[in-house]
Design a protein around this motif. Structure first.
Motif, PDB file in Angstrom:
ATOM      1  N   SER A   9       0.972  -1.090  -0.091  1.00  0.00           N
ATOM      2  CA  SER A   9       0.174   0.008   0.006  1.00  0.00           C
ATOM      3  C   SER A   9       0.829   1.314   0.066  1.00  0.00           C
ATOM      4  N   PHE A  10       0.270   2.207  -0.716  1.00  0.00           N
ATOM      5  CA  PHE A  10       1.112   3.510  -0.743  1.00  0.00           C
ATOM      6  C   PHE A  10       0.408   4.345   0.272  1.00  0.00           C
ATOM      7  N   VAL A  11       1.224   5.032   1.277  1.00  0.00           N
ATOM      8  CA  VAL A  11       0.883   5.935   2.395  1.00  0.00           C
ATOM      9  C   VAL A  11       1.491   7.240   2.179  1.00  0.00           C
ATOM     10  N   ARG A  12       0.362   8.464   2.368  1.00  0.00           N
ATOM     11  CA  ARG A  12       0.932   9.448   2.650  1.00  0.00           C
ATOM     12  C   ARG A  12       1.628   9.940   3.909  1.00  0.00           C
ATOM     13  N   GLY A  13       2.420  11.133   3.967  1.00  0.00           N
ATOM     14  CA  GLY A  13       2.773  11.479   5.120  1.00  0.00           C
ATOM     15  C   GLY A  13       1.772  12.051   6.082  1.00  0.00           C
ATOM     16  N   GLY A  14       1.673  11.640   7.442  1.00  0.00           N
ATOM     17  CA  GLY A  14       0.530  11.839   8.348  1.00  0.00           C
ATOM     18  C   GLY A  14      -0.724  10.828   7.978  1.00  0.00           C
ATOM     19  N   GLU A  15      -0.739   9.948   7.397  1.00  0.00           N
ATOM     20  CA  GLU A  15      -1.903   9.030   6.917  1.00  0.00           C
ATOM     21  C   GLU A  15      -1.549   8.154   8.198  1.00  0.00           C
ATOM     22  N   VAL A  16      -3.097   7.782   8.629  1.00  0.00           N
ATOM     23  CA  VAL A  16      -3.161   6.881   9.799  1.00  0.00           C
ATOM     24  C   VAL A  16      -2.711   5.104   9.228  1.00  0.00           C
ATOM     25  N   ILE A  17      -2.051   4.759   9.952  1.00  0.00           N
ATOM     26  CA  ILE A  17      -1.373   3.284   9.404  1.00  0.00           C
ATOM     27  C   ILE A  17      -1.793   2.122  10.349  1.00  0.00           C
ATOM     28  N   ALA A  18      -1.887   2.556  11.476  1.00  0.00           N
ATOM     29  CA  ALA A  18      -2.260   1.632  12.701  1.00  0.00           C
ATOM     30  C   ALA A  18      -2.650   2.171  13.854  1.00  0.00           C
ATOM     31  N   PHE A  19      -2.868   1.590  14.744  1.00  0.00           N
ATOM     32  CA  PHE A  19      -3.250   2.166  16.309  1.00  0.00           C
ATOM     33  C   PHE A  19      -2.384   1.419  17.268  1.00  0.00           C
ATOM     34  N   ALA A  20      -1.926   2.439  18.046  1.00  0.00           N
ATOM     35  CA  ALA A  20      -0.608   1.945  19.081  1.00  0.00           C
ATOM     36  C   ALA A  20      -1.684   0.951  20.125  1.00  0.00           C
ATOM     37  N   GLY A  21      -0.586   0.164  20.874  1.00  0.00           N
ATOM     38  CA  GLY A  21      -0.885  -0.864  21.552  1.00  0.00           C
ATOM     39  C   GLY A  21      -0.175  -1.404  22.801  1.00  0.00           C
ATOM     40  N   ASP A  22      -0.115  -2.654  22.994  1.00  0.00           N
ATOM     41  CA  ASP A  22       0.788  -3.204  23.898  1.00  0.00           C
ATOM     42  C   ASP A  22       0.856  -4.537  23.761  1.00  0.00           C
ATOM     43  N   THR A  23       1.196  -4.880  22.285  1.00  0.00           N
ATOM     44  CA  THR A  23       1.586  -6.073  21.737  1.00  0.00           C
ATOM     45  C   THR A  23       2.930  -6.813  21.713  1.00  0.00           C
ATOM     46  N   GLY A  24       3.110  -8.147  21.967  1.00  0.00           N
ATOM     47  CA  GLY A  24       4.557  -8.462  21.890  1.00  0.00           C
ATOM     48  C   GLY A  24       5.082  -8.599  23.217  1.00  0.00           C
ATOM     49  N   GLU A  25       6.125  -9.670  23.252  1.00  0.00           N
ATOM     50  CA  GLU A  25       6.585  -9.988  24.700  1.00  0.00           C
ATOM     51  C   GLU A  25       7.271  -8.842  25.219  1.00  0.00           C
ATOM     52  N   LEU A  26       8.143  -8.004  24.368  1.00  0.00           N
ATOM     53  CA  LEU A  26       8.886  -6.820  24.901  1.00  0.00           C
ATOM     54  C   LEU A  26       8.116  -5.666  25.361  1.00  0.00           C
ATOM     55  N   SER A  27       6.864  -5.819  25.372  1.00  0.00           N
ATOM     56  CA  SER A  27       6.195  -4.492  25.687  1.00  0.00           C
ATOM     57  C   SER A  27       5.785  -4.417  27.255  1.00  0.00           C
ATOM     58  N   THR A  28       5.829  -3.261  27.642  1.00  0.00           N
ATOM     59  CA  THR A  28       5.702  -3.089  29.232  1.00  0.00           C
ATOM     60  C   THR A  28       4.561  -2.213  29.484  1.00  0.00           C
ATOM     61  N   GLY A  29       3.593  -1.963  28.433  1.00  0.00           N
ATOM     62  CA  GLY A  29       2.493  -0.999  28.509  1.00  0.00           C
ATOM     63  C   GLY A  29       2.151  -0.299  27.182  1.00  0.00           C
ATOM     64  N   PRO A  30       1.261   0.261  27.064  1.00  0.00           N
ATOM     65  CA  PRO A  30       0.701   0.894  25.671  1.00  0.00           C
ATOM     66  C   PRO A  30       1.798   2.040  25.438  1.00  0.00           C
ATOM     67  N   HIS A  31       2.521   1.720  24.264  1.00  0.00           N
ATOM     68  CA  HIS A  31       3.486   2.544  23.550  1.00  0.00           C
ATOM     69  C   HIS A  31       3.724   2.372  22.161  1.00  0.00           C
ATOM     70  N   LEU A  32       4.299   3.261  21.641  1.00  0.00           N
ATOM     71  CA  LEU A  32       4.855   3.117  20.238  1.00  0.00           C
ATOM     72  C   LEU A  32       6.274   3.182  20.324  1.00  0.00           C
ATOM     73  N   HIS A  33       6.889   2.159  19.878  1.00  0.00           N
ATOM     74  CA  HIS A  33       8.217   1.921  19.456  1.00  0.00           C
ATOM     75  C   HIS A  33       8.622   2.399  18.077  1.00  0.00           C
ATOM     76  N   PHE A  34       9.283   3.551  17.886  1.00  0.00           N
ATOM     77  CA  PHE A  34       9.401   4.020  16.525  1.00  0.00           C
ATOM     78  C   PHE A  34      10.740   4.100  16.289  1.00  0.00           C
ATOM     79  N   GLU A  35      11.214   3.583  15.035  1.00  0.00           N
ATOM     80  CA  GLU A  35      12.709   3.754  14.547  1.00  0.00           C
ATOM     81  C   GLU A  35      12.758   4.402  13.305  1.00  0.00           C
ATOM     82  N   LEU A  36      14.022   4.968  13.098  1.00  0.00           N
ATOM     83  CA  LEU A  36      13.899   5.499  11.769  1.00  0.00           C
ATOM     84  C   LEU A  36      15.369   4.998  11.299  1.00  0.00           C
ATOM     85  N   TRP A  37      15.489   4.569   9.980  1.00  0.00           N
ATOM     86  CA  TRP A  37      16.712   3.869   9.652  1.00  0.00           C
ATOM     87  C   TRP A  37      16.901   4.705   7.989  1.00  0.00           C
ATOM     88  N   HIS A  38      18.330   4.955   7.831  1.00  0.00           N
ATOM     89  CA  HIS A  38      18.742   5.403   6.626  1.00  0.00           C
ATOM     90  C   HIS A  38      19.930   4.756   5.983  1.00  0.00           C
TER      91      HIS A  38
END
Length: 294
Positions: free
Chosen positions: A252-281
């Motif tokens: 899917s093509f998404v534009r900047g600022g477009e909603v792509i998901a909803f934050a939550g608390d999924t996964g074994e390494l999560s300790t509460g509702p948060h977003l783990h955000f990474e930027l790679w170049h």
């Protein structure tokens, strides 16, 4: 002279008989009679036919390369060069796709890539023209070119470099959207191999794409829950982990600022509702807070 011609004419007109005998008993098995000029004409005709057939066989089969030593025709040579060019192009495309997929795997697993010095020594095609492997949006077209094409068609200028009149200076030339509103609970720390910022938010807060691009990964992983990876121009990747749900599909093509998901608390390494955000170049993690005001 007249006598010689008359003598030759008589000799050619004389009749001869060819007999096939059995060696042991001298029994006659077959006999062929005819004038001499019949035999000469027949022998010459058979020889001519044999020569013509041999020449046609050699010219129409690969034998001509071994017998006559002739080279390929201009058309065949052109076809051969074209075939070699396609093979070389496919080989380069396969290598680029392999590099791209290895880069994606490293990003998902949280492994840092090569140093910037090593990246700068790589071929240009490996740095600024990451090839999109998904056939739905064009094999062999660079992510940078594809994203820019989509932006031009949509008329949205917000992801173009700020200084459009000069050559790009890298990731700093982009204007990033804030992926989510919240409080940074864990900062970017390469020494501890934490290549992200963790943003504490409320459950089911909308997660937005930081730049326009294509979704190259949208799935669930046991450790980091629902993960979305977006490929942007200039070989930039953004990752959104521990989401509660995903609303975009791969390709899917998404534009900047477009909603792509909803934050939550999924996964074994999560300790509460948060977003783990990474930027790679260029296969290396960068500090998102250097470019985005959270």
């Amino acid at each position: 002279m007249a006598k010689r011609k008359n003598k030759l004419s008589k000799a050619l007109d004389a009749r001869y008989k060819v007999v096939v005998l059995r060696e042991e008993t001298f029994e006659e098995k077959a006999a062929f009679t005819g004038r001499l000029w019949y035999w000469i004409t027949g022998a010459v005709s058979a020889a001519v036919i044999l020569v013509i057939f041999t020449i046609m066989l050699i010219r129409s089969t690969p034998l001509r390369e071994y017998v006559g030593g002739t080279s390929l025709s201009g058309y065949e040579r052109g076809r051969l060069i074209e075939a070699y060019a396609r093979i070389d192009s496919l080989d380069h495309m396969a290598q680029a796709n392999e590099i791209y997929l290895n880069n994606i795997r490293a990003v998902i697993s949280g492994e840092a890539g090569e140093t910037m010095e090593q990246v700068s020594r790589q071929p240009i095609g490996d740095q600024d023209n990451a090839v999109i492997a998904d056939s739905e949006f064009g094999v062999g077209v660079s992510a940078d070119e594809l994203a820019l094409r989509e932006l031009v068609e949509s008329g949205a200028p917000y992801d173009l470099p700020e200084n459009t009149g000069s050559t790009r200076t890298g990731i700093s030339s982009y204007t990033f959207y804030n992926p989510i509103k919240g409080i940074i609970s864990s900062s970017f720390n390469p020494q501890e191999q934490h290549y992200a910022v963790d943003i504490a938010v409320k459950q089911h807060e909308p997660v937005r794409a930081t730049l326009s691009g294509h979704v190259v990964f949208a799935s669930y992983t046991p450790e980091t829950g629902y993960v979305v990876i977006v490929q942007h121009g200039n070989n930039i990747l953004s990752l959104y982990k521990h989401c509660a749900s995903i609303i975009k599909k791969v390709g899917s093509f998404v534009r900047g600022g477009e909603v792509i998901a909803f934050a939550g608390d999924t996964g074994e390494l999560s300790t509460g509702p948060h977003l783990h955000f990474e930027l790679w170049h260029n296969g290396n993690p960068v500090n998102p807070t250097d470019y985005i005001a959270f």
